[in-house]
Enzyme design. Structure first.
Site, PDB file in Angstrom:
ATOM      1  N   GLY A  20       0.795  -1.228   0.000  1.00  0.00           N
ATOM      2  CA  GLY A  20       0.000   0.000   0.000  1.00  0.00           C
ATOM      3  C   GLY A  20       0.827   1.276   0.000  1.00  0.00           C
ATOM      4  O   GLY A  20       0.332   2.326   0.432  1.00  0.00           O
ATOM      5  N   SER A  21       2.049   1.222  -0.515  1.00  0.00           N
ATOM      6  CA  SER A  21       2.831   2.473  -0.535  1.00  0.00           C
ATOM      7  C   SER A  21       2.221   3.469  -1.522  1.00  0.00           C
ATOM      8  O   SER A  21       2.268   4.680  -1.290  1.00  0.00           O
ATOM      9  CB  SER A  21       4.304   2.207  -0.848  1.00  0.00           C
ATOM     10  N   ASN A  22       1.638   2.987  -2.599  1.00  0.00           N
ATOM     11  CA  ASN A  22       0.932   3.906  -3.506  1.00  0.00           C
ATOM     12  C   ASN A  22      -0.329   4.458  -2.843  1.00  0.00           C
ATOM     13  O   ASN A  22      -0.666   5.621  -3.025  1.00  0.00           O
ATOM     14  CB  ASN A  22       0.571   3.205  -4.826  1.00  0.00           C
ATOM     15  N   MET A  95      -3.870  -7.035  -7.247  1.00  0.00           N
ATOM     16  CA  MET A  95      -3.400  -8.151  -8.061  1.00  0.00           C
ATOM     17  C   MET A  95      -4.509  -9.063  -8.596  1.00  0.00           C
ATOM     18  O   MET A  95      -4.233 -10.169  -9.034  1.00  0.00           O
ATOM     19  CB  MET A  95      -2.367  -8.964  -7.266  1.00  0.00           C
ATOM     20  N   LEU A  98     -10.043  -7.544 -12.890  1.00  0.00           N
ATOM     21  CA  LEU A  98     -11.483  -7.264 -12.818  1.00  0.00           C
ATOM     22  C   LEU A  98     -12.165  -7.719 -14.122  1.00  0.00           C
ATOM     23  O   LEU A  98     -11.566  -7.660 -15.195  1.00  0.00           O
ATOM     24  CB  LEU A  98     -11.716  -5.768 -12.600  1.00  0.00           C
ATOM     25  N   ASN A 112      -5.099   2.513 -13.225  1.00  0.00           N
ATOM     26  CA  ASN A 112      -4.179   1.523 -12.658  1.00  0.00           C
ATOM     27  C   ASN A 112      -2.754   2.042 -12.781  1.00  0.00           C
ATOM     28  O   ASN A 112      -2.446   2.789 -13.708  1.00  0.00           O
ATOM     29  CB  ASN A 112      -4.301   0.203 -13.433  1.00  0.00           C
ATOM     30  N   HIS A 114       1.141   0.649 -13.167  1.00  0.00           N
ATOM     31  CA  HIS A 114       1.875  -0.565 -13.526  1.00  0.00           C
ATOM     32  C   HIS A 114       3.374  -0.263 -13.539  1.00  0.00           C
ATOM     33  O   HIS A 114       3.787   0.767 -14.073  1.00  0.00           O
ATOM     34  CB  HIS A 114       1.405  -1.065 -14.901  1.00  0.00           C
ATOM     35  N   ASP A 150      -3.613  -4.549 -18.597  1.00  0.00           N
ATOM     36  CA  ASP A 150      -2.577  -3.501 -18.749  1.00  0.00           C
ATOM     37  C   ASP A 150      -2.545  -2.865 -20.139  1.00  0.00           C
ATOM     38  O   ASP A 150      -1.470  -2.548 -20.668  1.00  0.00           O
ATOM     39  CB  ASP A 150      -1.178  -4.068 -18.399  1.00  0.00           C
ATOM     40  N   GLU A 179       6.574   6.004  -8.935  1.00  0.00           N
ATOM     41  CA  GLU A 179       5.137   5.712  -8.921  1.00  0.00           C
ATOM     42  C   GLU A 179       4.397   6.672  -7.986  1.00  0.00           C
ATOM     43  O   GLU A 179       3.319   7.171  -8.297  1.00  0.00           O
ATOM     44  CB  GLU A 179       4.878   4.267  -8.471  1.00  0.00           C
TER      45      GLU A 179
HETATM   46  C1  GAR Z   1       3.614  -1.322  -7.369  1.00  0.00           C
HETATM   47  O1  GAR Z   1       4.914  -1.373  -7.904  1.00  0.00           O
HETATM   48  C2  GAR Z   1       2.588  -1.383  -8.482  1.00  0.00           C
HETATM   49  O2  GAR Z   1       2.975  -0.705  -9.640  1.00  0.00           O
HETATM   50  C3  GAR Z   1       2.527  -2.861  -8.735  1.00  0.00           C
HETATM   51  O3  GAR Z   1       2.564  -3.443  -7.458  1.00  0.00           O
HETATM   52  C4  GAR Z   1       3.300  -2.590  -6.570  1.00  0.00           C
HETATM   53  C5  GAR Z   1       2.434  -2.304  -5.388  1.00  0.00           C
HETATM   54  O4  GAR Z   1       3.135  -1.605  -4.390  1.00  0.00           O
HETATM   55  N1  GAR Z   1       1.334  -3.207  -9.451  1.00  0.00           N
HETATM   56  C6  GAR Z   1       1.268  -4.215 -10.308  1.00  0.00           C
HETATM   57  O5  GAR Z   1       2.201  -4.933 -10.544  1.00  0.00           O
HETATM   58  C7  GAR Z   1      -0.081  -4.371 -10.947  1.00  0.00           C
HETATM   59  N2  GAR Z   1      -0.018  -5.310 -12.009  1.00  0.00           N
HETATM   60  P1  GAR Z   1       2.375  -0.895  -3.199  1.00  0.00           P
HETATM   61  O6  GAR Z   1       1.398  -1.924  -2.594  1.00  0.00           O
HETATM   62  O7  GAR Z   1       3.468  -0.539  -2.234  1.00  0.00           O
HETATM   63  O8  GAR Z   1       1.656   0.293  -3.740  1.00  0.00           O
END
Ligand code: GAR
Length: 193
Positions: A20-22, A95, A98, A112, A114, A150, A179
């Site tokens: 969940g850093s994003n 992950m 949908l 999204n 990526h 994607d 990101e």
């Molecule tokens: C991020 O790097 C995001 O881009 C990737 O998962 C990570 C989640 O990090 N997403 C995918 O690969 C989607 N196909 P986070 O939980 O720290 O935000």
């Protein structure tokens, strides 16, 4: 693309599966005056997702679904979204894929992030594949979600240079820093701000 009516922030839901850093960067952004969105709901398929704690700290409603029966789960999520008047969805390390039915109900309103320069390296294990192919650059992409994985319209991208001794972890870290900056910028762009 998405219209902002009056001065009220548009209610957003963030879907997560892990750290969940994003989500953290989106919550921080959403609290700013210039943000067109507020985050009113967090959805996860993983009860152990660390990001759920952020929801608790920030007093944002959280819902966890196991997705064993995808169609049923998605319908429950759709009713949660309706109940919370959610108008935009941000997938942030979510992950699960949908269904077309779900995406149609929020057409043009699901974003999204990526960890690659799409259309290159769709799907999983992006950093590993990038390094195996000796790419000089990688990066991240925010795109609109359509029913192909994607593949929706690209909103914004950020490129990063791959160093000589780059590892999967160092690349993931480097991309993730970008990101966190890119997602808020992409949201502003979607709202024409
Ligand atoms: C991020 O790097 C995001 O881009 C990737 O998962 C990570 C989640 O990090 N997403 C995918 O690969 C989607 N196909 P986070 O939980 O720290 O935000």
């Amino acid at each position: 693309m998405v219209k902002l009516t009056g001065y009220k922030k548009v209610k957003a839901a963030v879907f997560i599966s892990g750290t969940g850093s994003n989500l953290k960067s989106l919550i921080k952004f959403s609290k700013k005056k210039k943000s067109p969105i507020s985050i009113d709901l967090i959805i996860s398929n993983n009860p152990k997702a660390k990001g759920l704690r952020l929801g608790k700290i920030n007093k944002i409603k959280r819902k966890v679904y196991n997705f064993k029966k995808k169609y049923k789960t998605e319908n429950q999520i759709l009713s949660d979204l309706k109940e919370h008047k959610i108008k935009i969805i941000c997938l942030a390390g979510f992950m699960k894929v949908l269904s077309r039915n779900f995406i149609t109900k929020f057409r043009g309103k699901i974003l999204n992030i990526h960890p690659s320069l799409l259309p290159k390296y769709k799907g999983l294990n992006t950093h590993q594949r990038v390094l195996v192919n000796n790419e000089k650059y990688s990066g991240c992409t925010v795109h609109l979600v359509n029913s192909k994985l994607d593949s929706g319209k690209i909103v914004l991208q950020k490129k990063v240079k791959i160093s000589k001794n780059e590892t999967m972890n160092s690349l993931a870290e480097k991309v993730l820093i970008q990101e966190h900056k890119l997602y808020p910028k992409a949201i502003l762009k979607v709202f024409n701000l």
